[in-house]
Enzyme design. Structure first.
Site, PDB file in Angstrom:
ATOM      1  N   ASN A   7       1.472   1.009   6.797  1.00  0.00           N
ATOM      2  CA  ASN A   7       2.134   0.520   5.210  1.00  0.00           C
ATOM      3  C   ASN A   7       3.033   0.158   6.001  1.00  0.00           C
ATOM      4  OD1 ASN A   7       4.823   1.369   3.129  1.00  0.00           O
ATOM      5  ND2 ASN A   7       3.166  -0.429   2.598  1.00  0.00           N
ATOM      6  N   GLY A   8       2.881  -1.716   5.245  1.00  0.00           N
ATOM      7  CA  GLY A   8       4.012  -2.655   5.843  1.00  0.00           C
ATOM      8  C   GLY A   8       3.675  -4.183   6.297  1.00  0.00           C
ATOM      9  N   GLY A  65      -0.785   0.738  -5.275  1.00  0.00           N
ATOM     10  CA  GLY A  65      -1.907  -0.057  -4.814  1.00  0.00           C
ATOM     11  C   GLY A  65      -2.695   0.068  -5.552  1.00  0.00           C
ATOM     12  N   CYS A  82       1.310  -0.861   0.079  1.00  0.00           N
ATOM     13  CA  CYS A  82      -0.080   0.232   0.114  1.00  0.00           C
ATOM     14  C   CYS A  82       1.087   1.184  -0.039  1.00  0.00           C
ATOM     15  CB  CYS A  82      -0.687  -0.008   1.334  1.00  0.00           C
ATOM     16  SG  CYS A  82      -0.084   0.188   2.374  1.00  0.00           S
ATOM     17  N   TYR A 122      12.368  -1.218  -7.681  1.00  0.00           N
ATOM     18  CA  TYR A 122      10.893  -1.191  -8.434  1.00  0.00           C
ATOM     19  C   TYR A 122      10.205  -0.073  -7.344  1.00  0.00           C
ATOM     20  CZ  TYR A 122       7.823  -4.751 -10.128  1.00  0.00           C
ATOM     21  OH  TYR A 122       6.203  -5.221 -10.771  1.00  0.00           O
TER      22      TYR A 122
END
Length: 496
Positions: free
Chosen positions: A143-144, A66, A38, A286
């Site tokens: 996030n994580g 996301g 996310c 990436y």
């Protein structure tokens, strides 16, 4: 023929108007690329501002992190208003009939990636807690991935806490909620001391805004300012650019940023001193948009340097260099600069195509690849080609790309991956296949070369990756199987 400087400018300019596609080839096979879970965005102002538009712009800039669901919470006159649903950022915002409701002095937002079968609305973020009057009193976006979430959830359930979702993010919410009587800062610090893993979080109560980052800074989180009264926090600096905020700095590992009703502006508190920074290396390779700055490093420049380094590491005679759009292109430009071999943008992608087609047969699914990415045959027929990609995960997409090039009449194919071999899954917020499905964990480089059907194959070395990043202060778990925190069970994303 455009010079390389013009190619660089054209490549970066496209992201000012279009969302970042990362590697379009890999969207055909969701299991052949790591996927970020996310992107998060937060904004706070001492005054009422257009939180509806600014949160929309900020989340749109993070859409590449996301594409399955989006949600926001807005603080307005001591109340919190929420909306979240499946779909892209702009799709969800179109559902808001009265934008005025979502204009206040603070907002947090979340855009989410999910795996197949994991589209249950109760797992969409932000997560929020309500009081006995059905009023939202606390909202967070995370996030994580926590590595001890299951254990903590059992402990809280034994105390009578009721969970409405199956996401580890709700564990963070319930822990902060449980300790709010200590004060917001103390509640966050207590929560951070209990949870393990990777987490960057933005959140709000009915009168306060906050953000915090895990003790290793594994997932990114940046701070910006629009003016002396308006602050922005986001996963990447491109979200700051989208709302006209100036990049201030990255939020530090173990740092809590919060507002205090007795003071103006943001306050900072270190939940733990002398934290070791271990930001995810794959963000640079990436995930991040190329026009982002992370930990003071320009992502595009890092990718370009990776192409230069892999030329130094594994030179080869060839006629042209091509990069797999989008994430392989800067590295291909770098390879061309270092080698003198001309760069050609000959892989043309269809920018209007969706994430996937629904087709019943394997034969038709194979043809989808050519709809998404098609070569200019006259540029490559009979040529010796170097193809640059960011990584190889399961290998299926790379194999299809090689077939496209061979069908176009390429004489030789030299494949270069500008990341080391991915040999281990991620437990810290990236959705990667299990080890049995990671092709580099199960084949030697020579076996993989034969499988792909290329003339030569090389991966960027760990030594060169660290050299490009300027330090070893990163998480390299997917390349080394060594993680900054205990790995814990592999996340069961499809069971959420």
């Amino acid at each position: 023929m455009k010079d390389l400087q013009q190619h660089r400018e054209d490549y970066l300019n496209q992201f000012k108007e279009n969302t970042y596609g990362r590697n379009l080839m890999k969207t055909d096979d969701p299991f052949d690329s790591p996927s970020e879970e996310c992107g998060i965005f937060g904004l706070y102002s001492n005054n009422d501002v257009d939180t509806f538009s600014m949160s929309q712009f900020g989340l749109f800039a993070l859409q590449h992190r996301g594409q399955e669901a989006c949600g926001i919470s807005v603080m307005k006159q001591g109340k919190i208003f929420n909306i979240k649903d499946e779909g892209l950022v702009l799709d969800v915002y179109k559902e808001i009939r009265d934008p005025e409701t979502f204009m206040g002095n603070s907002a947090i937002g979340h855009t989410r990636y999910t795996t197949a079968g994991d589209k249950k609305k109760y797992n969409f973020q932000p997560f929020f807690a309500k009081n006995e009057y059905d009023q939202t009193i606390l909202s967070i976006a995370h996030n994580g991935n926590l590595t001890n979430a299951a254990e903590l959830k059992k402990e809280l359930e034994a105390e009578g806490v009721v969970f409405r979702a199956t996401s580890d993010s709700e564990v963070i919410l319930r822990l902060i909620q449980k300790h709010l009587d200590l004060g917001l800062r103390a509640a966050i610090k207590t929560t951070m001391e209990k949870i393990q893993g990777a987490y960057s979080v933005v959140g709000m109560t009915r009168n306060k805004f906050f953000a915090f980052r895990d003790f290793y800074g594994i997932r990114p989180l940046v701070l910006g300012a629009i003016d002396e009264k308006t602050y922005v926090v986001a996963s990447e600096s491109v979200a700051l650019d989208a709302v006209g905020a100036q990049y201030v700095r990255d939020i530090l590992p173990g740092e809590i940023i919060y507002t205090n009703e007795n003071e103006t502006g943001l306050q900072s508190f270190m939940a733990r001193e002398n934290c070791e920074k271990r930001t995810c290396a794959f963000e640079y390779i990436y995930f991040a948009r190329p026009d982002s700055i992370m930990e003071g490093l320009n992502v595009h420049e890092i990718r370009e340097k990776s192409g230069m380094k892999i030329w130094e590491q594994a030179p080869v005679e060839a006629d042209i260099v091509i990069g797999v759009p989008d994430s392989g292109v800067p590295a291909a430009i770098g390879f061309s600069i270092a080698s003198g071999i001309p760069f050609r943008p000959v892989l043309i992608k269809n920018r209007y195509i969706g994430r996937s087609f629904i087709v019943p047969t394997q034969e038709m699914r194979e043809r989808i690849v050519n709809l998404k990415l098609n070569p200019i045959i006259s540029e490559i027929k009979g040529k010796r080609v170097v193809i640059i990609d960011d990584s190889i995960v399961r290998g299926t997409t790379s194999k299809r790309l090689v077939k496209i090039l061979k069908d176009a009449g390429v004489k030789e194919i030299h494949f270069r991956s500008v990341s080391p071999p991915i040999i281990a899954p991620c437990y810290l917020g990236i959705d990667t296949p299990v080890k049995d499905d990671l092709i580099a964990a199960n084949m030697s480089v020579e076996e993989l070369r034969v499988y792909l059907g290329v003339d030569t194959l090389e991966f960027l070395s760990m030594e060169n990756l660290k050299n490009i990043l300027g330090s070893s202060d990163h998480c390299f778990g997917c390349f080394t199987e060594e993680y900054p925190v205990p790995a814990g069970p592999y996340p069961d994303y499809t069971d959420e």
